[in-house]
Motif scaffolding. Structure first.
Motif, PDB file in Angstrom:
ATOM      1  N   ASP A  24      -3.689  -6.974 -11.171  1.00  0.00           N
ATOM      2  CA  ASP A  24      -4.708  -5.934 -10.963  1.00  0.00           C
ATOM      3  C   ASP A  24      -4.247  -4.650 -11.651  1.00  0.00           C
ATOM      4  OD1 ASP A  24      -6.695  -4.291 -10.106  1.00  0.00           O
ATOM      5  OD2 ASP A  24      -6.134  -4.308  -7.992  1.00  0.00           O
TER       6      ASP A  24
ATOM      7  N   LEU B 275      -8.491  -3.644  -6.479  1.00  0.00           N
ATOM      8  CA  LEU B 275      -8.372  -3.907  -5.039  1.00  0.00           C
ATOM      9  C   LEU B 275      -8.138  -2.619  -4.263  1.00  0.00           C
ATOM     10  CD1 LEU B 275      -6.295  -7.207  -5.071  1.00  0.00           C
ATOM     11  CD2 LEU B 275      -8.750  -6.923  -4.828  1.00  0.00           C
TER      12      LEU B 275
ATOM     13  N   PHE C  68     -10.750  -1.765  -1.303  1.00  0.00           N
ATOM     14  CA  PHE C  68     -10.306  -1.736   0.090  1.00  0.00           C
ATOM     15  C   PHE C  68      -9.774  -0.366   0.512  1.00  0.00           C
ATOM     16  CE2 PHE C  68     -10.066  -6.265  -1.026  1.00  0.00           C
ATOM     17  CZ  PHE C  68     -10.773  -6.816   0.030  1.00  0.00           C
TER      18      PHE C  68
ATOM     19  N   LEU D 266      -7.185   1.400  -0.450  1.00  0.00           N
ATOM     20  CA  LEU D 266      -5.766   1.334  -0.129  1.00  0.00           C
ATOM     21  C   LEU D 266      -5.037   2.577  -0.632  1.00  0.00           C
ATOM     22  CD1 LEU D 266      -5.002  -2.366  -1.155  1.00  0.00           C
ATOM     23  CD2 LEU D 266      -5.693  -1.486   1.080  1.00  0.00           C
TER      24      LEU D 266
ATOM     25  N   ILE E 153       1.019   0.075  -0.796  1.00  0.00           N
ATOM     26  CA  ILE E 153       1.206  -1.370  -0.753  1.00  0.00           C
ATOM     27  C   ILE E 153       2.621  -1.631  -0.238  1.00  0.00           C
ATOM     28  CG2 ILE E 153      -0.478  -2.123  -2.462  1.00  0.00           C
ATOM     29  CD1 ILE E 153       1.617  -1.885  -4.595  1.00  0.00           C
ATOM     30  N   PRO E 154       2.948  -2.805   0.293  1.00  0.00           N
ATOM     31  CA  PRO E 154       2.115  -3.999   0.342  1.00  0.00           C
ATOM     32  C   PRO E 154       1.106  -3.989   1.500  1.00  0.00           C
ATOM     33  CG  PRO E 154       4.246  -4.470   1.290  1.00  0.00           C
ATOM     34  CD  PRO E 154       4.315  -3.064   0.795  1.00  0.00           C
ATOM     35  N   TYR E 155      -0.010  -4.625   1.244  1.00  0.00           N
ATOM     36  CA  TYR E 155      -1.040  -4.823   2.262  1.00  0.00           C
ATOM     37  C   TYR E 155      -1.467  -6.285   2.237  1.00  0.00           C
ATOM     38  CZ  TYR E 155      -2.243  -0.309   4.259  1.00  0.00           C
ATOM     39  OH  TYR E 155      -2.229   0.840   4.988  1.00  0.00           O
ATOM     40  N   GLY E 156      -1.858  -6.779   3.412  1.00  0.00           N
ATOM     41  CA  GLY E 156      -2.376  -8.135   3.512  1.00  0.00           C
ATOM     42  C   GLY E 156      -3.834  -8.104   3.907  1.00  0.00           C
ATOM     43  N   ILE E 157      -4.596  -9.058   3.415  1.00  0.00           N
ATOM     44  CA  ILE E 157      -6.008  -9.202   3.777  1.00  0.00           C
ATOM     45  C   ILE E 157      -6.239 -10.691   4.033  1.00  0.00           C
ATOM     46  CG2 ILE E 157      -8.399  -8.991   2.955  1.00  0.00           C
ATOM     47  CD1 ILE E 157      -7.270  -6.658   1.145  1.00  0.00           C
TER      48      ILE E 157
ATOM     49  N   ILE F 173       1.763  -5.304   5.774  1.00  0.00           N
ATOM     50  CA  ILE F 173       2.319  -6.636   5.985  1.00  0.00           C
ATOM     51  C   ILE F 173       3.778  -6.703   5.544  1.00  0.00           C
ATOM     52  CG2 ILE F 173       1.490  -7.483   3.731  1.00  0.00           C
ATOM     53  CD1 ILE F 173       1.017 -10.213   5.082  1.00  0.00           C
TER      54      ILE F 173
ATOM     55  N   VAL G 190       6.256  -9.972   5.296  1.00  0.00           N
ATOM     56  CA  VAL G 190       6.399 -11.408   5.551  1.00  0.00           C
ATOM     57  C   VAL G 190       7.816 -11.786   5.990  1.00  0.00           C
ATOM     58  CG1 VAL G 190       4.482 -12.275   4.169  1.00  0.00           C
ATOM     59  CG2 VAL G 190       6.660 -11.817   3.063  1.00  0.00           C
TER      60      VAL G 190
ATOM     61  N   TRP H 253       0.083   6.556  -2.164  1.00  0.00           N
ATOM     62  CA  TRP H 253       1.355   6.105  -2.729  1.00  0.00           C
ATOM     63  C   TRP H 253       1.167   5.265  -3.978  1.00  0.00           C
ATOM     64  CZ3 TRP H 253       5.980   7.950  -2.103  1.00  0.00           C
ATOM     65  CH2 TRP H 253       6.175   8.819  -1.031  1.00  0.00           C
ATOM     66  N   ILE H 254      -0.012   4.738  -4.177  1.00  0.00           N
ATOM     67  CA  ILE H 254      -0.254   3.969  -5.406  1.00  0.00           C
ATOM     68  C   ILE H 254      -0.209   4.920  -6.607  1.00  0.00           C
ATOM     69  CG2 ILE H 254      -1.969   2.570  -6.652  1.00  0.00           C
ATOM     70  CD1 ILE H 254      -2.846   1.491  -3.877  1.00  0.00           C
TER      71      ILE H 254
ATOM     72  N   LYS I 185       3.546   6.383  -6.988  1.00  0.00           N
ATOM     73  CA  LYS I 185       4.514   5.488  -7.616  1.00  0.00           C
ATOM     74  C   LYS I 185       4.174   5.205  -9.082  1.00  0.00           C
ATOM     75  CE  LYS I 185       6.854   3.354  -3.836  1.00  0.00           C
ATOM     76  NZ  LYS I 185       7.692   2.185  -3.500  1.00  0.00           N
TER      77      LYS I 185
END
Lengths: 161, 162
Positions: free
Chosen positions: A17, A22, A26, A28, A31-35, A50, A52, A126-127, A130
């Motif tokens: 992307d 995204l 969404f 945002l 990141i990270p994000y979960g959907i 998220i 993991v 933050w996107i 960064k």
């Protein structure tokens, strides 16, 4: 993205992307994000932070995969993410996109100017933040390892400014 | 004369077929709840015909049959003011005093999507429940649509190398 995908021996599909599609869809800010999306294409869980590596996250995902009743419960609770109508955020997104296009055609300085304006309008994004760091300091991001120590120090320095 | 006979035969064949092949095992769900049909849906020519009144009501649609007109008018409710006329004999079929239409004609114009669980089980999904649609390239630069992952539970994990 390919090195990370290959290093992980990933069996999942990786999509690229490069235009923050995204992030815009969404709304945002980091990141990270979960959907989570079910078989019918329904949004089961709106974007959530998220990790993991956390056991509870994996347990929740396993339950979702194996228990149809849990899918229905999540569906009942979901609140679709609404796109921000805040004019400042809309302008920040537009400037961020413009910056990406400028960078693509080799106008790095102009891109940085747009991103700084975008960040001033949406300080907690933050996107954008960064992206500025990564283009200004590629050695801290693209030399094999991401230098998170440098990011922490940079953040402290910026706070003091 | 030959043309007239052939045309007549085709129409009779369709009408006879509609009477002869009721299939009672189509399961339709909305919001994970099974729709209770008082009259069974019918499978004809590769498509499902469903009782308009029963399903329309479950979907919150208005169903009108204007006097003297050979048509059924389906109208959305709430923000959707769309009204779709279905011509009787072409888009809608009256069988034993029940009016049927194709499942798609009763759902897609009003923003619903059909998800086929099996050949005889479908879920009607409201558009506001669907994840936003997007297309992004994979690592081989092949475009992938979010819809390409239908049929599987999908975790969209959004991350960056930085």
């Amino acid at each position: 993205m390919r090195p990370w995908h290959d290093k992980a021996n990933a069996e999942f599909v990786t999509l690229v992307d490069s235009e923050n599609i995204l992030g815009n869809l969404f709304n945002l800010k980091a990141i990270p994000y979960g959907i989570m999306i079910d078989e019918a294409g329904r949004l089961v869980k709106s974007p959530f932070s998220i990790n993991v590596a956390k056991k509870e996250t994996l347990t929740m995902l396993e339950k979702w995969l194996t228990d149809p009743a849990y899918n229905a419960t999540l569906l009942g609770n979901v609140k679709p993410a609404s796109k921000s109508l805040n004019p400042k955020v809309i302008e920040a997104n537009a400037r961020f996109q413009l910056g990406l296009t400028l960078l693509e055609i080799g106008k790095k300085a102009e891109a940085m100017t747009e991103w700084r304006k975008a960040l001033a309008l949406d300080l907690k994004n933050w996107i954008i933040h960064k992206q500025i760091w990564a283009v200004e300091n590629p050695d801290k991001f693209y030399d094999g390892n991401v230098d998170y120590g440098w990011q922490k120090a940079q953040l402290e320095a910026e706070k003091e400014e | 004369m030959t043309k007239l006979i052939l045309t007549t035969c085709v129409i009779l064949s369709l009408a006879a077929g509609l009477h002869a092949s009721p299939v009672s095992n189509l399961k339709v769900s909305i919001d994970s709840k099974l729709v209770a049909f008082s009259t069974s849906p019918i499978f004809k020519n590769g498509t499902w015909l469903v009782p308009i009144e029963t399903l329309g009501k479950q979907l919150g649609l208005k169903v009108e049959m204007p006097d003297g007109e050979e048509m059924v008018v389906i109208c959305g409710s709430g923000e959707s003011e769309l009204c779709v006329p279905l011509q009787l004999g072409e888009d809608a079929f009256s069988i034993d005093n029940v009016t049927y239409s194709k499942l798609e004609d009763l759902t897609e114009p009003f923003g619903f999507e059909i998800y086929k669980t099996t050949e005889t089980e479908v879920e009607i999904v409201r558009s506001e429940q669907l994840a936003p649609k997007f297309t992004l390239p994979d690592l081989d630069d092949t475009p992938k649509r979010m819809q390409d992952f239908r049929g599987k539970k999908t975790l969209l994990y959004i991350w960056g190398s930085w």
